[in-house]
Design a protein around this motif. Structure first.
Motif, PDB file in Angstrom:
ATOM      1  N   TRP A  65       0.804  -1.108   0.342  1.00 64.89           N
ATOM      2  CA  TRP A  65      -0.436   0.276   0.027  1.00 64.89           C
ATOM      3  C   TRP A  65       0.543   0.993  -0.057  1.00 64.89           C
ATOM      4  CZ3 TRP A  65      -0.677   4.244   3.492  1.00 64.89           C
ATOM      5  CH2 TRP A  65      -1.378   4.624   3.556  1.00 64.89           C
ATOM      6  N   GLU A  68       2.155   2.168  -3.477  1.00 67.67           N
ATOM      7  CA  GLU A  68       0.920   2.261  -4.072  1.00 67.67           C
ATOM      8  C   GLU A  68       1.216   3.613  -4.301  1.00 67.67           C
ATOM      9  OE1 GLU A  68      -2.145   0.135  -3.868  1.00 67.67           O
ATOM     10  OE2 GLU A  68      -1.527  -1.285  -5.117  1.00 67.67           O
ATOM     11  N   LYS A  69       1.123   4.219  -3.179  1.00 67.80           N
ATOM     12  CA  LYS A  69       0.983   5.328  -2.904  1.00 67.80           C
ATOM     13  C   LYS A  69       2.525   6.432  -2.646  1.00 67.80           C
ATOM     14  CE  LYS A  69      -2.678   5.056  -0.394  1.00 67.80           C
ATOM     15  NZ  LYS A  69      -4.192   5.843  -1.672  1.00 67.80           N
ATOM     16  N   ASP A  71       4.105   5.599  -5.390  1.00 67.63           N
ATOM     17  CA  ASP A  71       3.981   6.044  -6.951  1.00 67.63           C
ATOM     18  C   ASP A  71       2.956   6.768  -7.423  1.00 67.63           C
ATOM     19  OD1 ASP A  71       6.280   4.176  -7.106  1.00 67.63           O
ATOM     20  OD2 ASP A  71       4.361   2.398  -7.844  1.00 67.63           O
ATOM     21  N   GLU A  72       2.307   6.937  -6.304  1.00 75.24           N
ATOM     22  CA  GLU A  72       0.906   7.202  -6.907  1.00 75.24           C
ATOM     23  C   GLU A  72       1.205   9.559  -6.226  1.00 75.24           C
ATOM     24  OE1 GLU A  72      -3.025   6.625  -4.523  1.00 75.24           O
ATOM     25  OE2 GLU A  72      -3.246   5.106  -6.218  1.00 75.24           O
ATOM     26  N   LEU A  73       1.668   9.468  -5.600  1.00 75.13           N
ATOM     27  CA  LEU A  73       2.543  10.771  -5.108  1.00 75.13           C
ATOM     28  C   LEU A  73       3.705  11.367  -6.494  1.00 75.13           C
ATOM     29  CD1 LEU A  73       2.945  10.081  -0.940  1.00 75.13           C
ATOM     30  CD2 LEU A  73       1.524  11.612  -2.589  1.00 75.13           C
ATOM     31  N   GLN A  75       3.946  10.613  -9.364  1.00 74.50           N
ATOM     32  CA  GLN A  75       2.823  11.074 -10.156  1.00 74.50           C
ATOM     33  C   GLN A  75       2.120  12.229 -10.271  1.00 74.50           C
ATOM     34  OE1 GLN A  75       0.225   7.620 -11.152  1.00 74.50           O
ATOM     35  NE2 GLN A  75       1.710   5.815 -11.976  1.00 74.50           N
ATOM     36  N   ILE A  76       1.502  12.512  -9.037  1.00 80.27           N
ATOM     37  CA  ILE A  76       1.336  13.952  -8.613  1.00 80.27           C
ATOM     38  C   ILE A  76       2.330  14.482  -9.151  1.00 80.27           C
ATOM     39  CG2 ILE A  76      -0.105  15.184  -7.025  1.00 80.27           C
ATOM     40  CD1 ILE A  76      -1.730  12.581  -6.219  1.00 80.27           C
TER      41      ILE A  76
END
Length: 288
Positions: A65, A68-69, A71-73, A75-76
């Protein structure tokens, strides 16, 4: 140090720091037993699986988790940087578009002046830009960026757009002040082009809020003058060269003396949006 006494009716609570210490000691102890003995390889291994395996699965889930977070950060952050760059490009394009519109606007003005110059080709002229005016919404008195160094003199006529603007009233080496025909103190000797009847065009700042000026002293005994007729500067004007378009008759009525007519004129020039003008480099010759 006084001992901790548990009062009757109170629930026993263990401070969180002690609980964390105990759990830590247990975890370390289990790790030591795992690596130094085979205690968990026997019958206890099955029981330990109920504790260790879910714990490992939980740690794995939490790690997944968090990955993934992360990676999302990432991308943001990339999207925010791209958005920032796009905003910068939009700002640049907006400035470029505004400049292009301004260039187009100025080009249209120059074309109007060119057409005006061609229409009055018998006069030598010089272009000038307005650099100041005496307040208000109408250019009834303003200053241009040309002066005596460019051959300008007092009483030279000024044109723009469709026709007459006014005349120069004072001159410096690199500037000149112009009083427009809409000024309250301005009076121009005009003529109805279709009938050659003379009249006087007077400035009226109150009427200019309606986009008009005033005319009077028109003698039209044969009632030949009609609304929409052109008014130009007349031959008997003492300050203005003849034949320059002033405007168009909008309304007309008989004066109280039943001899002359007066009314309103729509100027040929848009006095609310002047930027460039043409100055005629010759003056009306006064009779000697």
């Amino acid at each position: 140090m006084s001992p901790i006494v548990k009062r009757k009716g109170e629930k026993f609570t263990l401070p969180s720091k002690y609980l964390l210490l105990i759990i830590t000691i247990l975890c370390v102890g289990m790790m030591v037993l795992t690596f130094t003995t085979d205690v968990f390889s026997g019958p206890l291994s099955f029981a330990a699986g109920y504790v260790v395996v879910p714990f490992q699965e939980g740690i794995t889930a939490v790690g997944t988790w968090m990955s993934e977070k992360s990676d999302e950060l990432g991308q943001i952050r990339v999207l925010l940087e791209e958005n920032k760059e796009l905003k910068r490009q939009v700002d640049e394009l907006t400035v470029e578009n505004t400049m292009l519109q301004q260039d187009k606007y100025e080009l249209n003005h120059l074309r109007e002046l060119y057409q005006l110059d061609d229409e009055y080709s018998e006069y030598q002229k010089v272009g000038a830009r307005i650099i100041g005016w005496d307040g208000g919404n109408w250019f009834h008195s303003f200053t241009i960026n040309k002066g005596s160094d460019d051959g300008l003199e007092v009483d030279m006529n000024v044109m723009a757009g469709g026709g007459l603007v006014g005349r120069i009233v004072s001159v410096g080496s690199n500037w000149a002040k112009v009083t427009a025909i809409i000024d309250d103190n301005s009076n121009v000797s005009g003529m109805v082009l279709s009938t050659s009847d003379n009249l006087i065009v007077s400035g009226d700042l109150e009427l200019m809020s309606q986009g008009m000026i005033r005319f009077g002293q028109l003698v039209d005994s044969d009632n030949e003058v009609a609304e929409g007729d052109k008014i130009v500067t007349s031959n008997i004007s003492d300050k203005y060269l003849p034949g320059i378009l002033i405007g168009y008759i909008s309304t007309m009525e008989m004066d109280s003396n039943n001899l002359t007519k007066s009314g309103r004129v729509i100027p040929a020039v848009d006095f609310a949006h002047l930027e460039e003008v043409l100055v005629i480099l010759e003056k009306k010759q006064s009779p000697e």
